[in-house]
Enzyme design. Sequence first.
Site, PDB file in Angstrom:
ATOM      1  N   ASN A  87       3.024   7.492  -2.189  1.00  0.00           N
ATOM      2  CA  ASN A  87       2.620   8.341  -1.039  1.00  0.00           C
ATOM      3  C   ASN A  87       3.615   8.356  -0.173  1.00  0.00           C
ATOM      4  O   ASN A  87       4.945   8.100  -0.327  1.00  0.00           O
ATOM      5  CB  ASN A  87       1.275   7.172  -0.517  1.00  0.00           C
ATOM      6  CG  ASN A  87       1.874   5.971  -0.262  1.00  0.00           C
ATOM      7  OD1 ASN A  87       2.728   5.777   0.605  1.00  0.00           O
ATOM      8  ND2 ASN A  87       1.471   4.710  -0.671  1.00  0.00           N
TER       9      ASN A  87
ATOM     10  N   ASP B 263      -4.010   2.108  -3.685  1.00  0.00           N
ATOM     11  CA  ASP B 263      -5.282   1.462  -3.870  1.00  0.00           C
ATOM     12  C   ASP B 263      -5.869   1.736  -5.393  1.00  0.00           C
ATOM     13  O   ASP B 263      -6.572   1.044  -5.735  1.00  0.00           O
ATOM     14  CB  ASP B 263      -6.358   2.464  -2.956  1.00  0.00           C
ATOM     15  CG  ASP B 263      -6.205   2.173  -1.565  1.00  0.00           C
ATOM     16  OD1 ASP B 263      -5.848   1.020  -1.049  1.00  0.00           O
ATOM     17  OD2 ASP B 263      -6.443   2.995  -0.836  1.00  0.00           O
TER      18      ASP B 263
ATOM     19  N   LYS C 259       7.290   9.918 -22.679  1.00  0.00           N
ATOM     20  CA  LYS C 259       6.877  10.843 -21.526  1.00  0.00           C
ATOM     21  C   LYS C 259       5.823  11.886 -21.924  1.00  0.00           C
ATOM     22  O   LYS C 259       5.526  12.304 -23.184  1.00  0.00           O
ATOM     23  CB  LYS C 259       8.203  11.690 -21.456  1.00  0.00           C
ATOM     24  CG  LYS C 259       8.031  12.647 -20.159  1.00  0.00           C
ATOM     25  CD  LYS C 259       9.652  13.375 -19.999  1.00  0.00           C
ATOM     26  CE  LYS C 259       9.344  14.489 -19.335  1.00  0.00           C
ATOM     27  NZ  LYS C 259      10.215  15.827 -19.569  1.00  0.00           N
TER      28      LYS C 259
ATOM     29  N   ASP D 127      -6.322  -5.920  -3.859  1.00  0.00           N
ATOM     30  CA  ASP D 127      -5.758  -5.619  -2.385  1.00  0.00           C
ATOM     31  C   ASP D 127      -5.040  -7.017  -1.957  1.00  0.00           C
ATOM     32  O   ASP D 127      -5.677  -8.095  -1.755  1.00  0.00           O
ATOM     33  CB  ASP D 127      -7.300  -5.703  -1.290  1.00  0.00           C
ATOM     34  CG  ASP D 127      -6.999  -5.255  -0.115  1.00  0.00           C
ATOM     35  OD1 ASP D 127      -5.980  -5.967   0.340  1.00  0.00           O
ATOM     36  OD2 ASP D 127      -7.558  -4.558   0.434  1.00  0.00           O
ATOM     37  N   ILE D 128      -3.634  -6.741  -1.484  1.00  0.00           N
ATOM     38  CA  ILE D 128      -2.830  -7.906  -1.172  1.00  0.00           C
ATOM     39  C   ILE D 128      -3.000  -8.795   0.007  1.00  0.00           C
ATOM     40  O   ILE D 128      -3.277  -9.885  -0.039  1.00  0.00           O
ATOM     41  CB  ILE D 128      -1.437  -7.525  -1.473  1.00  0.00           C
ATOM     42  CG1 ILE D 128      -1.114  -6.667  -2.565  1.00  0.00           C
ATOM     43  CG2 ILE D 128      -0.487  -8.538  -0.892  1.00  0.00           C
ATOM     44  CD1 ILE D 128       0.110  -5.807  -2.644  1.00  0.00           C
TER      45      ILE D 128
ATOM     46  N   PHE E 169      -2.691  -3.175   8.781  1.00  0.00           N
ATOM     47  CA  PHE E 169      -2.784  -1.880   9.348  1.00  0.00           C
ATOM     48  C   PHE E 169      -3.685  -1.205   8.804  1.00  0.00           C
ATOM     49  O   PHE E 169      -4.513  -1.350   7.906  1.00  0.00           O
ATOM     50  CB  PHE E 169      -1.496  -1.216   8.920  1.00  0.00           C
ATOM     51  CG  PHE E 169      -0.078  -1.742  10.147  1.00  0.00           C
ATOM     52  CD1 PHE E 169       0.084  -0.612  10.614  1.00  0.00           C
ATOM     53  CD2 PHE E 169       0.371  -2.900   9.862  1.00  0.00           C
ATOM     54  CE1 PHE E 169       0.968  -0.777  11.750  1.00  0.00           C
ATOM     55  CE2 PHE E 169       1.504  -3.254  10.504  1.00  0.00           C
ATOM     56  CZ  PHE E 169       1.743  -2.108  11.610  1.00  0.00           C
TER      57      PHE E 169
ATOM     58  N   LYS F  91     -12.135  -3.055   9.024  1.00  0.00           N
ATOM     59  CA  LYS F  91     -11.077  -3.589   8.181  1.00  0.00           C
ATOM     60  C   LYS F  91     -10.822  -5.116   8.907  1.00  0.00           C
ATOM     61  O   LYS F  91     -10.623  -6.118   7.800  1.00  0.00           O
ATOM     62  CB  LYS F  91      -9.929  -3.055   8.213  1.00  0.00           C
ATOM     63  CG  LYS F  91      -9.804  -2.026   7.200  1.00  0.00           C
ATOM     64  CD  LYS F  91      -8.694  -1.327   7.022  1.00  0.00           C
ATOM     65  CE  LYS F  91      -8.922   0.248   6.117  1.00  0.00           C
ATOM     66  NZ  LYS F  91      -8.631   1.310   6.584  1.00  0.00           N
TER      67      LYS F  91
ATOM     68  N   LYS G  32     -11.621  -7.935   5.741  1.00  0.00           N
ATOM     69  CA  LYS G  32     -10.614  -8.646   5.110  1.00  0.00           C
ATOM     70  C   LYS G  32     -10.075  -9.983   6.031  1.00  0.00           C
ATOM     71  O   LYS G  32      -9.071 -10.400   5.849  1.00  0.00           O
ATOM     72  CB  LYS G  32      -9.063  -7.657   5.325  1.00  0.00           C
ATOM     73  CG  LYS G  32      -9.438  -6.365   4.287  1.00  0.00           C
ATOM     74  CD  LYS G  32      -8.022  -5.709   4.121  1.00  0.00           C
ATOM     75  CE  LYS G  32      -8.365  -4.390   3.522  1.00  0.00           C
ATOM     76  NZ  LYS G  32      -7.172  -3.666   3.080  1.00  0.00           N
TER      77      LYS G  32
END
Length: 413
Positions: A210, A279, A289, A306-307, A323, A337, A341
């Site tokens: 990302n 995710d 390859k 999910d850490i 975050f 969130k 969490k």
Amino acid sequence: MKRLTNKHIVLGVTGSIAAYKSADLVRKLVAAGAEVRVIMTPSATEFITPLTMQAVSGNPVHQALLDEEAEAGMGHIQLARWADLVLIAPASADSLSRLVHGRGDTLLGAVCLAASSPLAVAPAMNQAMWKDPATQENVATLKERGLHVLGPAEGEQACGDTGPGRMLEPDDLAREVETLFDTGTLAGVKVMVTAGPTQEAIDPVRFISNRSSGKMGYALAEAAAEAGAEVLLISGPTSLQTPDRVQRVDVRSAEQMYDAVHSDVEGYNIFIGAAAVADYRPIEAKASKIKKDSDTMSLEMGKTEDILASVSALKHRPYMVGFAAETDELEANARKKLEAKRLDIVAANQVGEDAEGKPLGFESDENTLTVFWQGGSEAFPYMSKSQLARALIELIASRYRNEHNIIRPESFG
Ligand code: CTP
């Protein structure tokens, strides 16, 4: 890394014979990693030329308040916002008096009024002027307002007198400036920060990732270290330098980040999940390859662990900061969130562009954040990621201390 890396210093030079030392001071600050922009008062230019200050700082020198061209470039409000510190060195007796009265009729005065960063002065004047009750009263008032007074030193003066009033030497001043950024609000606290993107392998040469640059997480690690914390930064692939006094562990994938976090997290007091963890990841990374034999291809993806949530679920969990990057419904999604969490704090940022079209979030150097916790919130305006990180760390430190009934030592004022 150098102690002043990423620090923006506005150096105000006022009319004093010690102004010749300001050029050396700029060199010392730049050598320590700072970016310096110089403001000269008209009388300072009688002692040293703007050209010299421009050459040593590598930036144009700012002089007049009412200069259309300069204001169109970086005007006094932008300069004030840009500053992590405004340092006046040398600070003449007159400049101290102007500061006390909040005079905004010069560029330096206006920037001092507009800046929300710390202000520091390095007085330089004749010993009798320094000892004069008016100057002493001015200095006492400025100190009361939280302004940092660096020096002066004692010794032989340009006018032939001996006594207090010499500006500190550039080396000593640069060292004092470094310590101004050390707040001590997290002294003795262990902080773990995750940062950067993760890379999820598709085959030996390809991965899914990302646009996270890691800048926010690194800035938080740096600010936490400056606040006196022992910091472990667990970082996905970035091109950033490890901040001074921060220990760093490099990982690539979400799984490696999870393992690195859990192998060390016990004993940490605060956990800040600033990484943009994938995710989903390809269920199977091919050993060789992938060839472009077919017209279409599909990848089967599986959810990553999910850490943040996993650390939050630990029995002796640290104080948890997460975050949330959102495009819509910032508060509602961020609060979801926070609940889901079991976080203590969630720092939410809008991704995309703000109302004025400024880029927000992932790749930019600047950002805004709104921070939510049970029963409260605080919004930080648009500023550089390192300023934002310092503000966020101070908020985390004060909420963490509140919850753990830790009294802030007086000396950390
Ligand atoms: N996070 C994590 N491990 C993951 C995913 C996210 O630790 N596998 C952390 C991030 O570091 C960040 C927060 O969780 O602190 C972001 O939450 P997340 O649910 O990933 O946000 P989104 O990806 O935006 O989720 P959603 O699409 O559900 O809004």
